[in-house]
Design an enzyme around this catalytic site. Structure first.
Site, PDB file in Angstrom:
ATOM      1  N   GLU A  29       0.829  -1.198   0.000  1.00  0.00           N
ATOM      2  CA  GLU A  29       0.000   0.000   0.000  1.00  0.00           C
ATOM      3  C   GLU A  29       0.869   1.256   0.000  1.00  0.00           C
ATOM      4  O   GLU A  29       1.692   1.439   0.896  1.00  0.00           O
ATOM      5  CB  GLU A  29      -0.933  -0.029   1.211  1.00  0.00           C
ATOM      6  CG  GLU A  29      -1.945  -1.166   1.097  1.00  0.00           C
ATOM      7  CD  GLU A  29      -2.501  -1.627   2.436  1.00  0.00           C
ATOM      8  OE1 GLU A  29      -2.479  -0.845   3.389  1.00  0.00           O
ATOM      9  OE2 GLU A  29      -2.939  -2.788   2.509  1.00  0.00           O
ATOM     10  N   GLU A  60      -4.458  -6.565   2.922  1.00  0.00           N
ATOM     11  CA  GLU A  60      -3.236  -7.195   3.428  1.00  0.00           C
ATOM     12  C   GLU A  60      -3.258  -8.711   3.257  1.00  0.00           C
ATOM     13  O   GLU A  60      -2.225  -9.334   2.993  1.00  0.00           O
ATOM     14  CB  GLU A  60      -3.030  -6.847   4.905  1.00  0.00           C
ATOM     15  CG  GLU A  60      -2.546  -5.424   5.151  1.00  0.00           C
ATOM     16  CD  GLU A  60      -3.644  -4.372   5.054  1.00  0.00           C
ATOM     17  OE1 GLU A  60      -4.822  -4.749   4.838  1.00  0.00           O
ATOM     18  OE2 GLU A  60      -3.333  -3.175   5.179  1.00  0.00           O
ATOM     19  N   PHE A  83       1.927  -1.585   8.705  1.00  0.00           N
ATOM     20  CA  PHE A  83       2.129  -1.666  10.147  1.00  0.00           C
ATOM     21  C   PHE A  83       2.064  -3.130  10.567  1.00  0.00           C
ATOM     22  O   PHE A  83       1.164  -3.858  10.129  1.00  0.00           O
ATOM     23  CB  PHE A  83       1.054  -0.853  10.891  1.00  0.00           C
ATOM     24  CG  PHE A  83       1.167   0.624  10.655  1.00  0.00           C
ATOM     25  CD1 PHE A  83       1.982   1.416  11.472  1.00  0.00           C
ATOM     26  CD2 PHE A  83       0.489   1.237   9.616  1.00  0.00           C
ATOM     27  CE1 PHE A  83       2.101   2.778  11.246  1.00  0.00           C
ATOM     28  CE2 PHE A  83       0.604   2.604   9.381  1.00  0.00           C
ATOM     29  CZ  PHE A  83       1.418   3.373  10.201  1.00  0.00           C
ATOM     30  N   ASP A  85       1.072  -4.522  13.056  1.00  0.00           N
ATOM     31  CA  ASP A  85      -0.188  -4.887  13.703  1.00  0.00           C
ATOM     32  C   ASP A  85      -1.117  -5.574  12.715  1.00  0.00           C
ATOM     33  O   ASP A  85      -2.016  -6.311  13.117  1.00  0.00           O
ATOM     34  CB  ASP A  85      -0.881  -3.629  14.225  1.00  0.00           C
ATOM     35  CG  ASP A  85       0.062  -2.750  15.028  1.00  0.00           C
ATOM     36  OD1 ASP A  85      -0.139  -2.628  16.217  1.00  0.00           O
ATOM     37  OD2 ASP A  85       1.019  -2.198  14.434  1.00  0.00           O
ATOM     38  N   HIS A 129      -1.288   0.337  15.962  1.00  0.00           N
ATOM     39  CA  HIS A 129      -0.292   0.686  14.941  1.00  0.00           C
ATOM     40  C   HIS A 129       1.131   0.652  15.500  1.00  0.00           C
ATOM     41  O   HIS A 129       2.044   1.185  14.868  1.00  0.00           O
ATOM     42  CB  HIS A 129      -0.561   2.095  14.375  1.00  0.00           C
ATOM     43  CG  HIS A 129      -1.580   2.144  13.267  1.00  0.00           C
ATOM     44  ND1 HIS A 129      -2.855   1.684  13.407  1.00  0.00           N
ATOM     45  CD2 HIS A 129      -1.500   2.591  11.981  1.00  0.00           C
ATOM     46  CE1 HIS A 129      -3.519   1.869  12.276  1.00  0.00           C
ATOM     47  NE2 HIS A 129      -2.731   2.408  11.386  1.00  0.00           N
TER      48      HIS A 129
END
Ligand SMILES: Cc1ncc(C[n+]2csc(CCOP(=O)(O)OP(=O)(O)O)c2C)c(N)n1
Ligand SMILES: Cc1ncc(C[n+]2csc(CCOP(=O)(O)OP(=O)(O)O)c2C)c(N)n1
Ligand SMILES: [Mg+2]
Ligand SMILES: [Mg+2]
Lengths: 325, 315, 325, 315
Positions: A29, A60, A83, A85, A129
């Site tokens: 992204e 993702e 990120f 996460d 994040h």
């Protein structure tokens, strides 16, 4: 030698590998036009064009899954997950598809691919994040996980990761993207699975990862001022872990402090402590000290983040406890 | 289709005797899909079968011997005994490794198509999955990605109206799964999945589009699962007998035989010859599988990572 | 007393709690009409009707996410995720939404919900239907994880989980669904966070989870035959972990073997070993032994599964190593 | 809308001075969506705003004081300083806790709707998200679940044509996002998201359907992000100036003022009065936020789990 920042080290590793091997490509992204939210992939679109550097939808799971398919077909994908996460939404592709591809095909297929993710607290990105996710992935055979803490290691480890015949997760620390260092101009690699002794010492061993390596080094300075000599080891590679180097150090110092950003319970430090406890049994002069993030989600405001992360002072105190035990 | 049907029936028998140790997801009634689709492909195209696309393995050239010994957990089977056969990959047969998580293969197949497109090869990547798999986020993300990037992929839904024990009405409130393709910017087509020629025709069109760089197609094949979800379940658990009955009449093998007969292509005892050769192939495979050795326990530690030499050489 | 199987214990716990509290409801794939793939929820649809027991699409991410929303709105959802391997697709809802709901709302919201998942190797479901996932989730503050090993504990822990004010992951072992035991007819609970000493002993402590508790008990029998007395502790609750009971035992025995199904590296045993290593420092007479699944994906065929899982013999040998160290 | 706009502009100023420590995702140009939608709701309905639905917080009754002090990381702010304000929840205001993972709130909102339906309450659950979030698997799974179960939910897309730096054309190859609703068995509607009355009207219809037990609606509001993705980015980085220009002309506040003037509803210095009260409210909040204390470090350890007494009492 040239001085480069951690984020430039990402660019350099990618640039070198993409020049060498047309199968290497980068997607994720906002990695292309925007050069990544952390500008770690800036300039690559310009050099390699939109076929080899491209932006994807916010998917993702699919982008990591697509990397698996492309890798099985002979490509060498490097995918950025903005990120770490978001591991929680890409984990099936990493754990069930990529990490098992070689085994479940009896070696006919494999998934040589790299998943780069930014992780770490410190800036104020909030609980979803900033997590350190290594422990979520450490218990997965077939996977390799590295956590570079310097520009040199970013170049060397990322290049090794791209050439690895199996999937590698590269965890880049958000706090470090601006960190600068002199690196050689000629090509170099950092082998996966080898820790780095960042500072030799006799009285206590401190094992750290990522951003915590810097704090461990400051702590070692402070300890030195107090007359104690700490050996600081940067684990660099979480899986496989260089137990040998760590155990070797502890058999000399008799004391160990492990420090990382993730919470202590069930964290990376547990494995280090367990392995050292078994292999350096009889050499330990004090209980192993584990330091990590607080047992809470990662908070937003700075006061609370400072409370959350292990501080230089926390490391110093843990080392002193170990030394005086 | 006959080979697949015979395979499935025999495997179920062997399962009841405890010889087949893999949970079976019988494809009886759905054979036309794997056959029709795979005959529309070139050998250098790749596929990922669903848990139920048995025919695809056999059409693409995985031997009955290898497949069956996999189901017996033998060293001669899938991944040398390490993987279930129904999700196995085969490099030679152009079958990518799928996933036992329904739907998770969809992005993987898109990734293979991405590789083809990047390298400017006119190969096609095909992913088979059930109606149930269309409920997964990966269906959405994978198709959207493929649509946006115009990847040379064909997504084949084996819509057998059930996901395990649950009828599709409890999972899907729209009118047609194929219509969802519009939301991804490419065509969706619904065909009679029990008519092998209709499947073949639709597939040929989809493949032509993909090869021409026009992007993916979603191909919804309407069919019916004649048996239970898996070998442990009674064939028609909880279903309306009339529904079952009407679909049995539309068995894909019956339909194709009728079509062949109609075209006058079944003369000279052709069927009997085929039946005999099928029976022989299956029985040979049963002997082979039964006689094959179990894997060496040390096999467990192989293929977890590339051998160390390979890794070192890479640096 | 009534003899019930592990799967019936699931039914009983759900039945009792659903009778008591109209906010408790059950949903997941094939849990209603079919009663679950393992028949653990059989009969509940009949008693509670389709509003409180219902089947869902194959959407693990959305069903766990929906549980979070329903829980925030005052319901007490129990969601079944058919196989724990699917944690990889439900993890965002568990880790980022459920586990952080209380913290990120400053206590205004919470997510009292239960995610039941079947885990474990032994039957031949293959690499993506048999994983032990506790280590993937252990490093997540806000979460609670239990692993019952007996019908009694299923009843008692599942009831406690349903009444917990925060999200609980209940890992049910596939190999144990048929295991039978006498349980009291009157209502009872098993508190979360308390280990169970399954067999007292003096020479070595064996800590196990789930199906491995049975193997540990057989190993203890075998050790007894050889003149050694092993104390077997069933951790039951992974998070929070009852370190006190384990450390208490090890301070007496001086020896520890930890055994679970997941691989050793980065597994549950690492935390146990690290905690005991620190808290029972000075009491340990031998290195802690960790046993777990092989460092490979979980294989399909029985020969390989037998090689994969720690056997009774493996446990006996580890205990003997510890005792004779 | 005026309050929200003033808030956003002032927050950006404070951010440049380093007072606001939260990354800002400016909603300038998108205010009509939060306002139009929330005026269509009852106080007992619940919403989950997106990263950019600032207006929704203010309309639903989160005070500017609380919201802003959250952005300054103060103890008086979101979750006592523990959470970012732009994803905060508020029980009193009927705002469920969202997620910083775009799209992940969608199933959560569906779950709230499920609770309402199960308890036979005629409340509605509303989820706001950007066009980018529609690419997530959770969008698909959440909408499908809501459609199959006919949940009282409204899904509001704030289609501002960009996701971070990437235009929607790189993410979506279909013709309309609203049309995807068909695949889930419920209506999708596209409205001018810069026309607050149009949004209100469309929302009122969707809410009426939901309350009547007729299930969800997907409401796509077309709008434009006038600023950069977040406070760290220049307002119109990489965009065509003509595109920006034409959208500034269609600013929702301009449009609404014109409409009110047209209806003769802006007499007597009404606007000046509103402007003054907005300014006062904002400046009061700035003072409050600046003066508020930082959280006590011990706050970190609270609210991780329920206090022990609560847990014990539950048994
Ligand atoms: C992600 C995931 N969820 C649940 C399952 C369990 N499961 C296996 S097959 C199946 C039904 C699949 O239905 P469908 O996709 O229609 O295929 P069919 O069995 O009808 O051929 C389910 C729910 C799974 N394997 N993966
Ligand atoms: C799952 C996930 N992936 C990526 C991000 C990073 N990210 C934050 S905002 C954003 C763009 C969102 O676009 P859109 O949904 O259209 O909302 P907008 O910013 O345009 O209002 C991205 C990619 C995220 N927060 N969550
Ligand atoms: Mg089906
Ligand atoms: Mg947008």
């Amino acid at each position: 030698m040239t001085t480069i920042a951690y984020r430039e080290a990402v660019q350099r590793a990618l640039r070198e590998e993409m020049r060498r091997d047309p199968a290497v490509f980068l997607f994720g992204e906002d990695v292309a036009e925007a050069g990544g939210v952390f500008k770690a992939t800036k300039g690559l679109l310009e050099e390699f064009g939109p076929t080899r550097v491209f932006d994807t939808p916010i998917s993702e799971s699919a982008i990591v899954g697509a990397a698996v398919g492309a890798a099985m077909m002979g490509m060498r994908p490097v995918v950025e997950v903005m990120f770490a996460d978001f591991t929680t939404i890409a984990m099936d592709a990493i754990v069930n598809s990529a990490a098992k591809a070689r085994f479940l095909s009896g070696g006919e297929f494999s998934a040589p691919m790299v998943v780069r993710m930014s992780y770490g607290a410190g800036a104020r990105w909030g609980a979803q994040h900033t997590q350190s996710v290594e422990a979520w992935l450490m218990n997965v055979p077939g996977l390799t996980i590295v956590m570079p803490s310097t520009p040199y290691d970013v170049v060397g480890l990322l290049k090794s990761a791209i050439r690895s015949p199996d999937p590698v997760v590269v965890l880049e620390n958000k706090q470090l993207y601006g960190k600068k260092e002199d690196v050689p101009d000629e090509e170099f690699f950092v082998p996966i699975g080898k820790a780095a002794v960042r500072r030799p010492g006799q009285d206590v061993t401190i094992v750290a990862t990522g951003y915590m390596v810097d704090r461990a080094l400051s702590a070692a300075d402070a300890l030195a001022a107090g007359g104690h000599s700490a050996e600081v080891i940067d684990a660099r590679s979480v899986l496989p872990l260089d137990v040998e180097t760590i155990v070797g150090s502890v058999t000399r110092t008799g004391r160990l402090v492990v420090v990382h950003e993730a919470p202590v319970f069930g964290g990376f430090g547990a494995e280090v402590a367990a392995a050292v406890g078994a292999q350096a049994f009889g050499y330990l002069a004090a209980p192993i000290e584990r330091l990590g993030g607080a047992w809470s989600p990662i908070p937003f405001g700075q006061v609370l983040i400072d409370e959350y992360l292990p501080s230089e002072q926390d490391i110093v105190q843990a080392a002193q406890r170990a030394i005086s035990a | 289709m006959l080979l697949t049907r015979a395979y499935e029936d025999r495997a179920q028998e062997l399962w009841s005797k405890g010889l087949v140790v893999e949970s079976l997801h019988g494809s009886q009634g759905q054979e036309a899909i794997g056959v029709g689709v795979c005959y529309g492909l070139r050998p250098d195209d790749v596929i990922i079968p669903s848990l139920r696309t048995r025919a695809a393995f056999l059409v693409r050239g995985v031997s009955v011997r290898q497949f069956l010994s996999g189901m017996l957990g033998k060293a001669t089977g899938a991944a040398k005994g390490k993987a279930t056969a129904h999700h196995m990959g085969s490099k030679d047969a152009g079958i990518l490794l799928g996933s036992a998580l329904v739907g998770s293969s969809i992005p993987v197949a898109a990734g293979a198509a991405l590789a083809f497109k990047m390298r400017d090869e006119d190969r096609v990547s095909v992913c088979f999955f059930g109606d149930g798999a269309t409920e997964r986020g990966d269906f959405h993300e994978g198709l959207n990605l493929a649509g946006v990037m115009k990847l040379p992929a064909v997504f084949v839904i084996e819509n057998n109206l059930y996901a395990e024990f649950t009828p599709i009405s409890k999972h899907f409130a729209g009118t047609s799964l194929a219509a969802r393709a519009e939301g991804y910017g490419f065509p969706g087509v619904t065909v009679d999945g029990n008519d092998v020629l209709a499947v073949y025709d639709a597939m040929s069109e989809a493949v032509a589009r993909a090869r021409a760089g026009e992007g993916p197609t979603l191909l919804e094949c309407m069919t019916y699962r004649q048996r239970g979800h898996s070998s442990s379940h009674p064939p028609t658990e909880g279903r309306d007998p009339a529904e079952v009955e009407s679909w049995l009449k539309r068995d894909p093998i019956l339909l194709f035989k009728a079509e062949l007969a109609h075209r006058g292509l079944l003369g000279g005892g052709a069927l009997a010859l085929i039946d005999a050769s099928v029976a022989e192939e299956i029985e040979d495979a049963v002997r082979f599988a039964v006689d094959s050795p179990l894997p060496d326990p040390a096999e467990l530690y192989r293929d977890v990572y590339a051998p160390a030499e390979t890794s070192e050489a890479a640096r």
